[in-house]
Write a protein that holds these residues in place. Structure first.
Motif, PDB file in Angstrom:
ATOM      1  N   SER A   1     -51.228 -19.526-118.074  1.00  0.00           N
ATOM      2  CA  SER A   1     -52.441 -18.750-118.296  1.00  0.00           C
ATOM      3  C   SER A   1     -52.938 -18.903-119.727  1.00  0.00           C
TER       4      SER A   1
ATOM      5  N   ARG B   1     -56.548 -20.980-112.137  1.00  0.00           N
ATOM      6  CA  ARG B   1     -56.011 -20.516-110.859  1.00  0.00           C
ATOM      7  C   ARG B   1     -54.644 -21.120-110.594  1.00  0.00           C
TER       8      ARG B   1
ATOM      9  N   LEU C   1     -47.361 -15.511-106.252  1.00  0.00           N
ATOM     10  CA  LEU C   1     -48.751 -15.068-106.345  1.00  0.00           C
ATOM     11  C   LEU C   1     -48.868 -13.800-107.195  1.00  0.00           C
ATOM     12  N   LYS C   2     -47.877 -12.943-107.082  1.00  0.00           N
ATOM     13  CA  LYS C   2     -47.891 -11.698-107.861  1.00  0.00           C
ATOM     14  C   LYS C   2     -47.789 -11.975-109.354  1.00  0.00           C
TER      15      LYS C   2
ATOM     16  N   ARG D   1     -51.052 -13.507-110.701  1.00  0.00           N
ATOM     17  CA  ARG D   1     -52.111 -12.506-110.898  1.00  0.00           C
ATOM     18  C   ARG D   1     -51.819 -11.647-112.124  1.00  0.00           C
ATOM     19  N   GLU D   2     -50.589 -11.240-112.305  1.00  0.00           N
ATOM     20  CA  GLU D   2     -50.243 -10.392-113.450  1.00  0.00           C
ATOM     21  C   GLU D   2     -50.432 -11.125-114.769  1.00  0.00           C
TER      22      GLU D   2
ATOM     23  N   GLU E   1     -56.455 -16.379-111.421  1.00  0.00           N
ATOM     24  CA  GLU E   1     -56.946 -16.138-110.074  1.00  0.00           C
ATOM     25  C   GLU E   1     -55.996 -16.753-109.061  1.00  0.00           C
ATOM     26  N   LEU E   2     -56.076 -16.258-107.828  1.00  0.00           N
ATOM     27  CA  LEU E   2     -55.206 -16.757-106.778  1.00  0.00           C
ATOM     28  C   LEU E   2     -55.962 -17.684-105.837  1.00  0.00           C
TER      29      LEU E   2
ATOM     30  N   LEU F   1     -54.427  -9.846-100.269  1.00  0.00           N
ATOM     31  CA  LEU F   1     -54.132 -10.424-101.584  1.00  0.00           C
ATOM     32  C   LEU F   1     -55.378 -10.613-102.439  1.00  0.00           C
ATOM     33  N   GLU F   2     -56.555 -10.507-101.829  1.00  0.00           N
ATOM     34  CA  GLU F   2     -57.818 -10.681-102.542  1.00  0.00           C
ATOM     35  C   GLU F   2     -57.871 -12.040-103.250  1.00  0.00           C
ATOM     36  N   THR F   3     -57.559 -13.085-102.509  1.00  0.00           N
ATOM     37  CA  THR F   3     -57.610 -14.435-103.052  1.00  0.00           C
ATOM     38  C   THR F   3     -59.045 -14.830-103.378  1.00  0.00           C
ATOM     39  N   LYS F   4     -59.200 -15.616-104.435  1.00  0.00           N
ATOM     40  CA  LYS F   4     -60.520 -16.083-104.840  1.00  0.00           C
ATOM     41  C   LYS F   4     -60.921 -17.370-104.123  1.00  0.00           C
TER      42      LYS F   4
END
Length: 352
Positions: free
Chosen positions: A164, A170, A198-199, A202-203, A207-208, A233-236
């Protein structure tokens, strides 16, 4: 002569009206889409396109994939030519050096892709590999206006933070199938392991990007369950892959897809994820065949490159398909004439 609209037509248009008004599909309605008659397909696509058009107009986002590390994987994912036990005839090599990864970024930029995907085989990267990728990403960001998506396997918190910080936008880590069916395709890691990666991504502020592979012997219920898990999961970005059965893998004999089923799956994802980027990913050429263009009435994104260990359609054909639809390639938020001459993609023999 009666001009009454068939019940099937009003059903899908009514469902589109509801989705456009903020309604969220139920699992039962998702199954109805997958179980729908082939005679309803055009009307289903027309209704789905109304949803796609609201959020994405006629835009198409392009992705370019680089297989940064091929084969040599200890995992036993049944669909993968790079998996442990696979006898597929594929290139096998360690992590590509900086020069090769930068060449991939240049090719992505020339191909008018908005996103450059760096993918590596293996259970997960070493800290040294993460540092290498992060260093290259920093250089790419200084030279090109590209979004970066990395798919490196299972990540821990520190690795996610480093990626990140380097500018990775992503993390791609596909669920691939439902929780219930997962142990039928892989035994060396779990569905929960994938959720954990994935967690941490995101943290770390990324983006996922997560999707699935259709056609591995799963039930329609499994496809719907995976679709709804991704909504949670609110993936982008959601890549929808269609199994390309590769000789030498444990799923080499599985061949259960037809273009109509693939299109219904894409409609399902658009209706459940109306404002999410839906990408037609691996296996589109093999499974959608002459109906590839119709997939973009539901999806708004696609790869313009080869995959990991399989060849993709020529970039020229992709551009022509998009242009013939009257759609527009979007590069970094700006429109591009889809009829633009495709760049030379020489040397891209790796695929996934």
């Amino acid at each position: 002569m009666s001009t009454q609209v068939p019940a099937s037509s009003s059903r899908w248009q009514s469902l589109a009206d509801q989705v456009l008004s903020g309604y969220q599909l139920t699992r039962e309605e998702g199954l109805e889409i997958l179980n729908s008659s082939d005679d309803e397909l055009l009307e289903l696509l027309a209704a789905t396109y109304r949803v796609r058009q609201k959020y994405f107009g006629k835009q198409v986002q392009l992705y370019y994939l680089k297989n940064a590390k091929s084969g040599l994987c200890p995992e036993d994912c049944g669909y993968c030519s790079q998996a442990r036990g696979s006898k597929a005839d594929i290139p096998k090599y360690r992590m590509l050096n900086e020069e090769k990864l930068l060449e991939g970024a240049k090719a992505a930029d020339e191909a008018k892709a908005g996103t450059y995907c760096i993918v590596a085989s293996g259970r997960g990267p070493t800290d040294k590999e993460v540092e290498h990728v992060a260093s290259v990403v920093e250089k790419i960001k200084s030279e090109y206006d590209l979004r970066i998506c990395c798919c490196l396997g299972l990540l821990n918190e520190e690795q996610a933070q480093r990626l990140s910080q380097a500018g990775v936008n992503r993390i791609n880590h596909n669920l691939n199938t439902s929780r219930e069916y997962y142990d039928k395709i892989c035994s060396t890691h779990t569905y929960q392991d994938r959720l954990n990666t994935l967690k941490v991504a995101r943290e770390a502020g990324m983006e996922l990007c997560s999707g699935l592979i259709v056609g591995m012997g799963e039930t329609l219920e499994d496809i719907v369950d995976a679709t709804f898990e991704l909504r949670t999961l609110e993936t982008k970005s959601i890549p929808v892959n269609f199994l390309n059965s590769i000789e030498g893998t444990s799923l080499e004999a599985v061949d259960e897809l037809d273009p109509r089923h693939c299109l219904k799956a894409l409609c399902l994802f658009r209706m459940v994820h109306p404002s999410t980027e839906i990408r037609i990913a691996g296996g589109r050429e093999v499974n959608l065949r002459s109906m590839q263009a119709m997939g973009l009435y539901a999806a708004n994104s696609m790869f313009v490159s080869d995959y990991l260990t399989t060849k993709g359609q020529a970039a020229e054909a992709d551009y022509e398909m998009i242009s013939d639809l009257g759609f527009e390639v979007i590069v970094s938020g700006h429109e591009m004439d889809a009829s633009t001459e495709a760049p030379e993609l020489a040397g891209q023999t790796e695929s996934c």
